[in-house]
Scaffold this active site. Structure first.
Site, short mmCIF file in Angstrom:
data_model
loop_
_atom_site.label_atom_id
_atom_site.label_comp_id
_atom_site.label_asym_id
_atom_site.label_seq_id
_atom_site.Cartn_x
_atom_site.Cartn_y
_atom_site.Cartn_z
N ASP A 131 4.78 -8.43 8.46
CA ASP A 131 4.70 -7.83 7.14
C ASP A 131 3.83 -8.77 6.33
O ASP A 131 4.04 -9.99 6.37
CB ASP A 131 6.13 -7.72 6.55
N SER B 142 -10.05 -0.64 -3.38
CA SER B 142 -10.16 0.76 -3.82
C SER B 142 -11.04 0.80 -5.06
O SER B 142 -11.00 -0.14 -5.88
CB SER B 142 -8.78 1.31 -4.16
N TYR C 188 -0.99 0.24 -9.00
CA TYR C 188 -1.94 0.27 -7.88
C TYR C 188 -3.32 -0.21 -8.34
O TYR C 188 -3.95 -1.04 -7.69
CB TYR C 188 -2.03 1.69 -7.31
N LYS D 293 -5.31 -3.67 -7.00
CA LYS D 293 -6.63 -3.71 -6.35
C LYS D 293 -7.65 -4.44 -7.22
O LYS D 293 -8.57 -5.08 -6.70
CB LYS D 293 -7.09 -2.29 -6.04
N1 NAP Z 1 -6.32 6.69 1.66
C1 NAP Z 1 -7.13 6.51 0.62
O1 NAP Z 1 -7.60 7.47 0.00
C2 NAP Z 1 -7.49 5.12 0.17
C3 NAP Z 1 -8.37 4.98 -0.90
C4 NAP Z 1 -8.73 3.70 -1.34
C5 NAP Z 1 -8.21 2.59 -0.70
N2 NAP Z 1 -7.34 2.76 0.34
C6 NAP Z 1 -6.81 1.54 0.96
O2 NAP Z 1 -7.04 1.58 2.36
C7 NAP Z 1 -5.98 0.89 3.05
C8 NAP Z 1 -5.39 1.81 4.11
O3 NAP Z 1 -4.94 2.99 3.45
P1 NAP Z 1 -4.34 4.25 4.25
O4 NAP Z 1 -4.76 5.45 3.47
O5 NAP Z 1 -4.64 4.16 5.68
O6 NAP Z 1 -2.78 4.03 3.99
P2 NAP Z 1 -1.51 4.49 4.86
O7 NAP Z 1 -1.82 5.63 5.73
O8 NAP Z 1 -0.40 4.60 3.86
O9 NAP Z 1 -1.26 3.20 5.81
C9 NAP Z 1 -0.96 1.97 5.20
C10 NAP Z 1 -0.94 0.91 6.29
O10 NAP Z 1 -0.63 -0.35 5.67
C11 NAP Z 1 0.56 -0.88 6.29
N3 NAP Z 1 1.33 -1.66 5.33
C12 NAP Z 1 1.71 -1.31 4.07
N4 NAP Z 1 2.40 -2.31 3.50
C13 NAP Z 1 2.45 -3.31 4.42
C14 NAP Z 1 3.02 -4.61 4.42
N5 NAP Z 1 3.68 -5.12 3.35
N6 NAP Z 1 2.89 -5.37 5.53
C15 NAP Z 1 2.21 -4.90 6.62
N7 NAP Z 1 1.66 -3.67 6.68
C16 NAP Z 1 1.78 -2.90 5.58
C17 NAP Z 1 1.32 0.33 6.76
O11 NAP Z 1 2.29 -0.06 7.71
P3 NAP Z 1 3.70 0.78 7.90
O12 NAP Z 1 3.37 1.94 8.78
O13 NAP Z 1 4.60 -0.22 8.51
O14 NAP Z 1 4.12 1.21 6.52
C18 NAP Z 1 0.16 1.16 7.33
O15 NAP Z 1 -0.25 0.66 8.57
C19 NAP Z 1 -4.99 0.46 1.97
O16 NAP Z 1 -5.23 -0.88 1.60
C20 NAP Z 1 -5.32 1.39 0.81
O17 NAP Z 1 -4.95 0.85 -0.45
C21 NAP Z 1 -6.96 3.98 0.79
#
Ligand code: NAP
Length: 229
Positions: A58, A136, A151, A155
């Site tokens: 984590d 982000s 959030y 970021k």
């Molecule tokens: N999706 C978007 O539109 C978007 C836009 C801008 C930026 N982002 C950024 O891109 C990244 C990935 O986003 P995503 O959309 O793929 O999100 P997601 O589907 O919610 O996946 C999040 C990932 O982060 C892991 N995680 C969260 N908290 C954690 C912690 N404390 N320790 C270890 N692992 C942790 C989760 O693990 P678990 O499965 O164990 O929860 C999962 O593998 C993030 O940093 C997010 O802020 C996403």
């Protein structure tokens, strides 16, 4: 082939990056924190046979990060601090869940830095080492809107850390950028998002693969375009 560390690869963009990198034959270390995700991550890394490794931590847990880093056997070329969360339900500037917001800052702002500090000693130093902090555009001071304050703040703080880290590691030749993956259809981005997880992951990989030290200190999106801090 390079060695990529994907922190936060249990689902979403991180899992898809691990899957695409494995198909390309890159060496991949992928992290999860919930053991129930193990089979899913292992399936993504299956094409690599012995060159895919799964580690568990984590990103709020410094000791777990250092224990995972101690398992690294071959130097890491590209470190992607991808793990992130969206935070509490109540996170407006007039109604904040402060405990939830503090926890989010630990994951989104300090978590990537904990990952970097734990794994930096295990990075290859002499051949284009790259660190990518998954940010982000919502963290940009130039982007309007007031929803999801915790959030955005998490970021924005991460972006400042990216700038400081880039400056501090510049003399060592380590490239550091902040990267926006697009608005992506994942658990976090939701079904209405305009980008598939496959296209986002492919874009992020392409940007990371093309980074040189001349790029250090930039804030890029998944197409390689500069974003305003
Ligand atoms: N999706 C978007 O539109 C978007 C836009 C801008 C930026 N982002 C950024 O891109 C990244 C990935 O986003 P995503 O959309 O793929 O999100 P997601 O589907 O919610 O996946 C999040 C990932 O982060 C892991 N995680 C969260 N908290 C954690 C912690 N404390 N320790 C270890 N692992 C942790 C989760 O693990 P678990 O499965 O164990 O929860 C999962 O593998 C993030 O940093 C997010 O802020 C996403």
């Amino acid at each position: 082939m390079a060695h990529w560390l994907i922190a936060g690869a249990s689902r979403g963009i991180g899992l898809e990056m691990a899957r695409q990198l494995a198909l390309r034959g890159e060496t991949v270390t992928a992290s999860l924190r919930d053991p129930s995700a193990h089979d899913r991550v292992a399936a993504a890394l299956a094409p690599l046979a012995g060159r895919g490794r799964i580690v568990a931590f984590d990103t709020r847990d410094e000791a777990a990060l250092h224990a995972a880093a101690a398992q690294i056997e071959t130097p890491i070329d590209v470190l992607i601090a991808n793990a992130g969360a969206y935070g509490p339900m109540r996170q407006s500037s007039t109604d904040m869940d402060f405990d939830g917001a503090l926890d989010l800052l630990s994951t989104n702002t300090l978590g990537p830095l904990r990952v970097v500090q734990a794994f930096l000693p295990f990075m290859r130093r002499d051949d284009n080492p790259r660190i990518v902090l998954m940010s982000s555009r919502l963290g940009s001071m130039a982007v309007g809107g007031t929803f999801n304050v915790a959030y955005r703040a998490s970021k924005a703080g991460l972006n400042r850390i990216a700038q400081c880290l880039a400056a501090d590691l510049k003399p060592d030749g380590v490239t550091v950028i902040a990267l926006h993956p697009g608005w992506v259809r994942t658990d976090m981005g939701g079904a209405a998002a305009d980008l598939s997880v496959e296209d986002s992951a492919a874009g992020v990989i392409s940007v990371c693969a093309g980074l040189t030290h001349a790029d250090t200190g930039r804030f890029l999106d998944y197409r390689g375009q500069d974003l305003p801090w």
